[in-house]
Design an enzyme around this catalytic site. Structure first.
Site, short mmCIF file in Angstrom:
data_model
loop_
_atom_site.label_atom_id
_atom_site.label_comp_id
_atom_site.label_asym_id
_atom_site.label_seq_id
_atom_site.Cartn_x
_atom_site.Cartn_y
_atom_site.Cartn_z
CB SER A 29 8.75 -2.36 -6.50
OG SER A 29 9.26 -3.38 -7.32
CG ASN A 116 4.80 -7.42 -18.07
OD1 ASN A 116 5.48 -6.84 -17.23
ND2 ASN A 116 4.71 -7.02 -19.33
CB THR A 161 -34.58 6.67 13.20
OG1 THR A 161 -35.57 7.43 13.90
CG2 THR A 161 -35.07 5.24 13.05
CG HIS A 162 -33.64 10.95 12.19
ND1 HIS A 162 -33.40 11.46 10.93
CD2 HIS A 162 -34.78 10.21 12.07
CE1 HIS A 162 -34.36 11.08 10.11
NE2 HIS A 162 -35.20 10.30 10.77
CB SER A 283 -6.78 11.17 30.46
OG SER A 283 -6.19 12.45 30.58
CE LYS A 289 -11.80 11.84 28.85
NZ LYS A 289 -11.63 12.66 27.66
CG ASN A 291 -9.80 8.69 26.88
OD1 ASN A 291 -10.83 9.19 27.32
ND2 ASN A 291 -8.60 9.21 27.04
CD GLU A 296 -11.46 7.95 20.71
OE1 GLU A 296 -12.22 8.73 21.28
OE2 GLU A 296 -10.24 7.89 20.98
CE1 TYR A 323 3.26 -4.18 -14.66
CE2 TYR A 323 4.84 -3.03 -16.03
CZ TYR A 323 4.40 -3.43 -14.79
OH TYR A 323 5.12 -3.08 -13.67
CD GLN A 328 7.59 -1.12 -9.36
OE1 GLN A 328 8.07 -2.00 -10.05
NE2 GLN A 328 8.26 -0.03 -9.03
CE LYS A 331 4.12 -5.69 -7.03
NZ LYS A 331 3.68 -4.74 -8.09
N1 ARG Z 1 8.08 -4.72 -10.34
C1 ARG Z 1 7.19 -4.76 -11.44
C2 ARG Z 1 5.76 -4.53 -10.92
O1 ARG Z 1 5.53 -4.76 -9.79
C3 ARG Z 1 7.26 -6.07 -12.12
C4 ARG Z 1 6.81 -6.04 -13.54
C5 ARG Z 1 7.77 -5.29 -14.37
N2 ARG Z 1 7.46 -5.39 -15.75
C6 ARG Z 1 7.96 -4.53 -16.65
N3 ARG Z 1 7.57 -4.70 -17.88
N4 ARG Z 1 8.76 -3.57 -16.34
O2 ARG Z 1 4.87 -4.13 -11.63
#
Ligand code: ARG
Length: 466
Positions: A29, A116, A161-162, A283, A289, A291, A296, A323, A328, A331
């Site tokens: 990660s 964790n 409305t509508h 454009s 134009k 835009n 948008e 966990y 993971q 994120k």
């Molecule tokens: N990179 C992991 C995450 O974001 C960290 C936690 C990992 N814990 C584990 N028991 N493998 O979730």
């Protein structure tokens, strides 16, 4: 068939170094969680200080750990840190570098802690910071809207409305409708911040720890109100991230509805607003134009933000406590939603503050479509004592008459109106103009300019402590 052959035949081609490389790729990660470096180091500093204060590590070891972590922070900020995919995530990248810098003492930092609780902490700190930024951005947006509303408290436009012109309102009132929405978004941010103000650090892998740690001390050092109360919940809870994504989605939805209105209003057919050059594009082929690209894109990015909310809900829904590595995946969605929302809020703030209002076009449209028909019906109730249903019927006939002659109801001769109901007098014309219609809507929260100015005063006073 040997293992090797099976691998190559199935999917080996793309990965020269075999399954280990694929495992590393799916497991790592670091490419995105390096964003958490500052929170990770802050957490480690607080944790190590607590360990020393409780006599779990020596003050000398703590000093070395602190120094090492501070060096690493500068290395990262100066772009000198080498992130390694083999080391999976930000936590292990930093710890490995710490070992290079200070030797085996580095290994003492992870006493009474697990990745964790570490990652749960880092994410909370990150989301807290982001929400604080969101609150600021919302306040700026609201300020711009209040100013615009004040300038246009008396600017008449059609209310819809509508998407059909319904009754005249003012542009100030319409703008203040969004202030209410963004104000609720802001209060959702405050509520969520208060709820997530608990530190998970010290929950360790899932069950807590046998070391005599002080979780109140780390909670305080990290700016949390208190520590979380259940270690199992602490390492598996991602409500705070869900709340962030849900606030982001609701806010984005509000921005998107307005963006849609700006797109419509800026068409030559409506012509209610003109976008400044800085907030529109030309454009490449059609020179006439202009835009509304920013609007948008605000509308378009909303799907992306709410998609992240659904993604996270789906990722979590089947996970048993505590966990699992699925988590993971919390994120990228949070980071992307945050970046996207920041951009959307900034773009709307700039675009709306620069928006040119075509009062004439708004006023003209406000009078079209028999928009004061309700005013005629109300007049018949108030002045002629008709039950509302009868008044509605008489008004319907007046509208039909005007429609047939292709004129407005205010242009019907008094005699023709009197033929529909003989209690009608010249006085009725006072309520048939859009200005008088708007002025008459004096009920609390109504569109009368006086009411809108009251709403504005309320928000100006409230925003200081919001
Ligand atoms: N990179 C992991 C995450 O974001 C960290 C936690 C990992 N814990 C584990 N028991 N493998 O979730």
């Amino acid at each position: 068939m040997s293992d090797k052959k099976a691998r190559n035949a199935m999917w080996g081609g793309r990965f020269a170094s075999g399954p280990a490389a694929v495992m590393e790729a799916i497991n790592a990660s670091i490419s995105f969680d390096k964003k958490l470096y500052a929170q990770d180091i802050e957490g480690s500093l607080a944790h190590s200080k607590m360990l020393a204060a409780k006599g779990i590590i020596t003050a000398e070891d703590q000093r070395k750990i602190s120094e090492g972590l501070i060096t690493i922070r500068s290395e990262i900020e100066d772009g000198k840190f080498e992130f390694s995919t083999r080391l999976e995530d930000i936590h292990m990248n930093i710890e490995a570098r710490l070992a290079e810098l200070i030797g085996p003492t580095a290994g003492r930092l992870h006493t009474a802690r697990s990745r964790n609780d570490q990652v749960a902490l880092d994410m909370r700190l990150w989301v807290k910071q982001e929400l604080t930024r969101t609150a600021q951005a919302l306040k700026q947006l609201i300020t711009v809207f209040i100013d615009k509303a004040e300038a246009h408290a008396g600017t008449v436009m059609p209310g819809f409305t509508h998407m059909q012109a319904a009754q005249p309102v003012t542009f100030g009132h319409h703008t203040m409708a969004y202030v209410e929405m963004f104000g609720r978004d802001l209060s959702r941010v405050r509520d969520a911040l208060a709820r997530m103000d608990e530190s998970p650090l010290g929950s360790a892998a899932l069950a807590g720890t046998s070391f005599p740690i002080d979780r109140h001390m780390t909670a305080q050092a990290l700016g949390f109100r208190e520590p979380t109360r259940n270690s199992l919940d602490s390492v598996s809870d991602r409500d705070f991230a869900l709340e962030f994504l849900s606030i982001a989605s609701i806010t984005a939805t509000h921005l998107s509805r307005l963006a849609e209105e700006i797109v419509i209003w800026s068409t030559p057919q409506f012509g209610f607003v003109r976008l400044s050059d800085s907030w529109s594009t030309g454009s490449s082929i059609m020179p006439q134009k202009k835009n509304p690209d920013a609007a948008e894109l605000i509308r378009g990015k909303t799907g992306r933000v709410s998609g992240h909310l659904i993604g996270m809900l789906t990722m979590l829904k089947g996970l048993p406590l505590t966990y699992s590595k699925d988590m993971q995946e919390d994120k990228e969605s949070v980071f992307d939603a945050a970046e996207t929302l920041d951009l959307m809020l900034a773009a709307m703030t700039g675009m709306f503050s620069d928006l040119n209002i075509n009062e004439e076009a708004m006023r003209r449209a406000a009078g079209a479509g028999f928009s004061t028909a309700t005013d005629l019906a109300d007049w018949l109730v108030r002045e002629a004592g008709l039950p509302f249903r009868d008044a509605h019927h008489v008004t319907g006939r007046a509208v039909a008459m005007a429609e047939e002659r292709k004129i407005g109801i205010e242009e019907l001769p008094l005699a023709d109106l009197q033929a529909l109901n003989n209690a009608i007098t010249q006085d009725v014309f006072n309520v048939l103009s859009v200005e008088n219609s708007v002025k008459s809507r004096i009920s609390f929260g109504g569109t009368a300019p006086d009411q809108v100015l009251q709403q504005i005063a309320y928000w100006r006073a409230r925003l200081d402590n919001a």
